[in-house]
Design a protein around this motif. Structure first.
Motif, mmCIF file in Angstrom:
data_model
loop_
_atom_site.group_PDB
_atom_site.id
_atom_site.type_symbol
_atom_site.label_atom_id
_atom_site.label_comp_id
_atom_site.label_asym_id
_atom_site.label_seq_id
_atom_site.Cartn_x
_atom_site.Cartn_y
_atom_site.Cartn_z
ATOM 1 N N ARG A 577 7.050 -4.273 3.347
ATOM 2 C CA ARG A 577 5.874 -5.046 2.930
ATOM 3 C C ARG A 577 4.859 -5.107 4.036
ATOM 4 O O ARG A 577 3.822 -5.046 4.084
ATOM 5 C CB ARG A 577 6.383 -6.204 2.313
ATOM 6 N N ILE A 578 5.507 -5.632 5.318
ATOM 7 C CA ILE A 578 4.545 -5.751 6.621
ATOM 8 C C ILE A 578 3.981 -4.766 6.863
ATOM 9 O O ILE A 578 2.685 -4.869 6.943
ATOM 10 C CB ILE A 578 5.574 -6.173 7.653
ATOM 11 N N VAL A 579 4.405 -3.515 6.824
ATOM 12 C CA VAL A 579 3.508 -2.377 7.232
ATOM 13 C C VAL A 579 2.665 -2.054 6.249
ATOM 14 O O VAL A 579 1.451 -1.123 6.551
ATOM 15 C CB VAL A 579 4.394 -1.129 7.600
ATOM 16 N N GLY A 580 2.852 -2.076 4.950
ATOM 17 C CA GLY A 580 1.744 -1.944 4.039
ATOM 18 C C GLY A 580 0.730 -2.693 4.206
ATOM 19 O O GLY A 580 -0.601 -2.316 4.122
ATOM 20 N N ALA A 581 1.044 -4.005 4.536
ATOM 21 C CA ALA A 581 -0.104 -5.170 4.552
ATOM 22 C C ALA A 581 -1.125 -4.472 5.859
ATOM 23 O O ALA A 581 -2.115 -4.901 5.884
ATOM 24 C CB ALA A 581 0.307 -6.284 4.711
ATOM 25 N N LEU A 582 -0.344 -4.250 7.098
ATOM 26 C CA LEU A 582 -0.833 -3.829 8.073
ATOM 27 C C LEU A 582 -1.616 -2.606 8.060
ATOM 28 O O LEU A 582 -3.001 -2.806 8.370
ATOM 29 C CB LEU A 582 0.220 -3.765 9.115
ATOM 30 N N ARG A 583 -1.351 -1.691 7.331
ATOM 31 C CA ARG A 583 -2.105 -0.519 7.091
ATOM 32 C C ARG A 583 -3.399 -0.899 6.196
ATOM 33 O O ARG A 583 -4.537 -0.259 6.430
ATOM 34 C CB ARG A 583 -1.232 0.517 6.165
ATOM 35 N N HIS A 584 -3.012 -1.939 5.286
ATOM 36 C CA HIS A 584 -4.316 -2.300 4.666
ATOM 37 C C HIS A 584 -5.286 -3.237 5.450
ATOM 38 O O HIS A 584 -6.541 -2.798 5.125
ATOM 39 C CB HIS A 584 -3.882 -3.353 3.429
ATOM 40 N N GLU A 585 -4.863 -3.985 6.190
ATOM 41 C CA GLU A 585 -5.786 -4.506 7.093
ATOM 42 C C GLU A 585 -6.579 -3.670 8.054
ATOM 43 O O GLU A 585 -7.929 -3.809 8.403
ATOM 44 C CB GLU A 585 -5.202 -5.690 8.022
ATOM 45 N N LEU A 586 -5.920 -2.843 8.866
ATOM 46 C CA LEU A 586 -6.546 -1.790 9.525
ATOM 47 C C LEU A 586 -7.593 -0.812 8.941
ATOM 48 O O LEU A 586 -8.703 -0.631 9.307
ATOM 49 C CB LEU A 586 -5.687 -0.856 10.394
ATOM 50 N N ALA A 587 -7.382 -0.505 7.563
ATOM 51 C CA ALA A 587 -8.259 0.543 6.919
ATOM 52 C C ALA A 587 -9.302 -0.331 6.492
ATOM 53 O O ALA A 587 -10.557 0.068 6.616
ATOM 54 C CB ALA A 587 -7.477 1.107 5.914
ATOM 55 N N ARG A 588 -9.133 -1.661 6.011
ATOM 56 C CA ARG A 588 -10.236 -2.367 5.519
ATOM 57 C C ARG A 588 -11.174 -2.620 6.642
ATOM 58 O O ARG A 588 -12.384 -2.500 6.478
ATOM 59 C CB ARG A 588 -9.643 -3.912 5.193
ATOM 60 N N ALA A 589 -10.873 -2.727 7.909
ATOM 61 C CA ALA A 589 -11.847 -3.226 9.021
ATOM 62 C C ALA A 589 -12.378 -1.643 9.551
ATOM 63 O O ALA A 589 -13.745 -1.977 9.691
ATOM 64 C CB ALA A 589 -10.884 -3.822 10.264
#
Length: 595
Positions: A577-589
């Motif tokens: 879950r942590i890494v999925g959310a991390l990937r989401h934040e990086l891609a969003r930026a």
């Protein structure tokens, strides 16, 4: 003003005959705003200079992407009202089709100054016929009503009440439908305003309930955490949100540069998480090669090299990826903001996307808090200690209580400076370092351990500071302080788990909406000093030392924690879950571009 392109000139010709000094004109349209001059603001300034508009007329022009609702104009206008004297006597909302006739506006100005209680004014109120003013008649509301919408000193907002009142009146006068509207930012103040409004009666409650999804749309994890208990107390359910679409699906490798003195303290730094982003995120690119620049601490921006400045100048987006609310509260200009500006070397200042406990799903844990998953030593230590502790029954815990060498132990940095007393109610955030220090000093019978109390090496000089702490404190104290540096609803460090693992009763600062309740530990198994000052906290500690604890609840908590840390699948799911959310934040930026 609606339509793909709004014609400004006809409305300007109408308005120049009825405006007066001090009026503010807000032109808003869903699409480009067109006039003979390419800049509408410049066009009006020219008309003022030419004497066609009275001196002192102000302009605010915006182009919106979404369909307009009349509440949008309130949101646009409110930031212009910086002080009580800046509030207008009335606000007039015009549709594009409405004609602005002097024989309508002049009596409207008079009536608005006399309206009590503040209310909508319509053509019926002024006494004008449909022939005198083209339909739909402009809506207006008075200064007193606007005042109720402005944020108060305590951070609460009256906007929900204002919207409810105006929408109810609008429905009664049948002058417009109920549109979806841009609403106040979700947070504690909004939740309190909604709860208060819902208590005014069944009609208000039903209105709040039906509008909750709109009010809560876009709420960050931190905002949802502080809103939930307030809404629950008013019997209002916090609307659920759909899970985020997995990020980076079909994307090329995301290249990230991470730097700064604290680069080892961010979600991208830990070997325990790295295997889960393999093939999707690649680290340690140079700033010139990277898709995204990441720092972990606000002060790291002060020491960035020229090549980072050059990358920022070329448009590479930058991010503050912070895992530590203590840093955010002291050094971020606004821990609740999506984007911030930091002082930076070479550049002078830089804009960054901000990802932290309040804003991001990275830290919105389900069963095990984020920090415990960054290093395998935490889970190994807890698995061993809680397996042992789970075999101890309530009577044995009561007997062991009397054999402890120390009554009370504080093991945390001594920080007495009052600037640590930070309070950000909209985020449910409190700085606790100075309060925790005052509590430790108030308790005369306490052991105060650590370099800042006793001198010597800091924990960072030790090969394994956590093993050293567990060895020193196991079976040592009756009560052990687990108070965090910062009270943030989604932030839990190792402290409270260490206290339970060492067989001590934890002292904590949790309160309503705090993530500590997600652990589902019996409330009597730990001491929550929420709302207590140091003297009240001391009194509660002394009372507990005299009477003891609820050992049945304490033994149940130990069994609960043993089950939690013995199930390796829970830790695996949390890391995914942590890494999925991390990937989401990086891609969003990266998709958003420079902040």
């Amino acid at each position: 003003m609606t339509g793909e392109v709004a014609e400004l000139e006809p409305l300007l010709q109408d308005l120049r005959h009825v405006t007066q000094a001090g009026d503010m004109l807000v032109f808003a349209c869903a699409g480009p705003l067109r006039s003979r001059d390419r800049d509408p603001a410049r066009r009006v300034r020219l008309l003022v200079e030419m004497g066609e508009f009275p001196a002192g007329v102000r302009l605010h022009a915006v182009s919106l992407q979404a369909p307009l609702a009349w509440e949008s104009l309130i949101e646009i206008g409110l930031p212009e009202f910086s002080g009580p004297d800046a509030l207008p006597e009335c606000v007039l909302l015009l549709s594009q089709e409405a004609r602005v006739e002097p024989n309508a506006l002049l009596p409207l100005r008079r009536v608005m100054s006399e309206v009590s209680p503040p209310d909508l004014v319509t053509s019926a109120t002024v006494g004008l016929s449909e022939e005198e003013v083209a339909a739909p008649f402009p809506l207006a509301f008075s200064r007193a009503l606007i005042e109720g919408a402005r944020p108060r000193a305590d951070g609460r907002t009256g906007m929900p009440g204002l919207l409810h009142h105006l929408l109810s009146q609008a429905t009664r006068h049948r002058v417009l439908d109920l549109p979806a509207a841009p609403l106040p930012s979700p947070g504690a103040g909004l939740a309190q305003a909604l709860a208060a409004l819902s208590a005014e009666g069944p009609e208000a409650y039903d209105w709040v309930l039906s509008h909750l999804p709109a009010f809560c749309a876009g709420a960050t994890p931190g905002a949802r955490a502080v809103m939930a208990p307030v809404l629950s107390s008013a019997n209002l359910p916090l609307p659920s949100t759909a899970p985020a679409t997995p990020a980076l699906a079909g994307r090329a490798m995301l290249r990230v540069w991470r730097g700064g003195a604290h680069a080892h303290r961010m979600p991208l730094a830990y070997d325990a998480l790295a295997p889960l982003w393999e093939g999707q995120i690649q680290l340690d690119y140079t700033p010139e090669q990277a898709d995204l620049l990441a720092i972990a601490h606000p002060l790291d921006a002060l020491a960035l090299a020229p090549d980072v400045a050059e990358a920022v100048a070329r448009g590479v987006p930058a991010m503050l990826l912070s895992e530590e609310p203590f840093w955010d509260t002291l050094f971020s200009p606004d821990p609740l903001a999506d984007r911030i500006t930091l002082p930076a070397s070479v550049m002078g200042e830089m804009r960054l996307h901000q990802v932290n406990h309040h804003r991001s799903g990275i830290f919105d844990f389900e069963r095990i808090p984020y920090y415990l998953l960054t290093d395998p030593r935490f889970l190994r230590a807890y698995r061993e200690h809680f397996a042992r502790n789970a075999r101890i029954d309530a009577m044995d815990w009561a007997a062991a209580w009397g054999d402890r060498p120390a009554d009370l132990v504080f093991m945390a940095e001594r920080r007495e400076e009052r600037f640590h007393d930070i309070d950000i109610p909209e985020g449910g955030i409190l700085g606790l370092c100075a309060w925790r220090t005052r509590l430790a000093l108030a308790c005369e019978n306490a052991e105060r351990l650590g370099a800042s109390w006793q001198g010597g090496d800091t924990r960072f000089a030790l090969e394994d500071w956590h093993l050293d702490k567990m060895t020193r404190l196991d079976g040592h104290a009756r009560l052990l302080s687990a108070v965090e540096n910062t009270r943030q609803p989604l932030y839990i460090s190792e402290k409270i788990f260490d206290a339970f693992a060492c067989g001590a009763l934890p002292i904590y600062m949790g309160g309503p909406g705090h993530g500590i309740h997600r652990l589902e530990l019996p409330e009597a198994s730990w001491m929550d000093l929420w709302g207590a000052d140091e003297q009240t906290g001391k009194a509660r500690i002394m009372a507990t030392l005299q009477k003891g604890a609820d050992w049945t609840a304490y033994a149940a908590a130990q069994r609960r924690l043993a089950e939690l840390f013995n199930d390796t699948e829970i830790a695996v799911r949390e890391r995914v879950r942590i890494v999925g959310a991390l990937r989401h934040e990086l891609a969003r930026a990266v998709d958003a571009g420079p902040a």
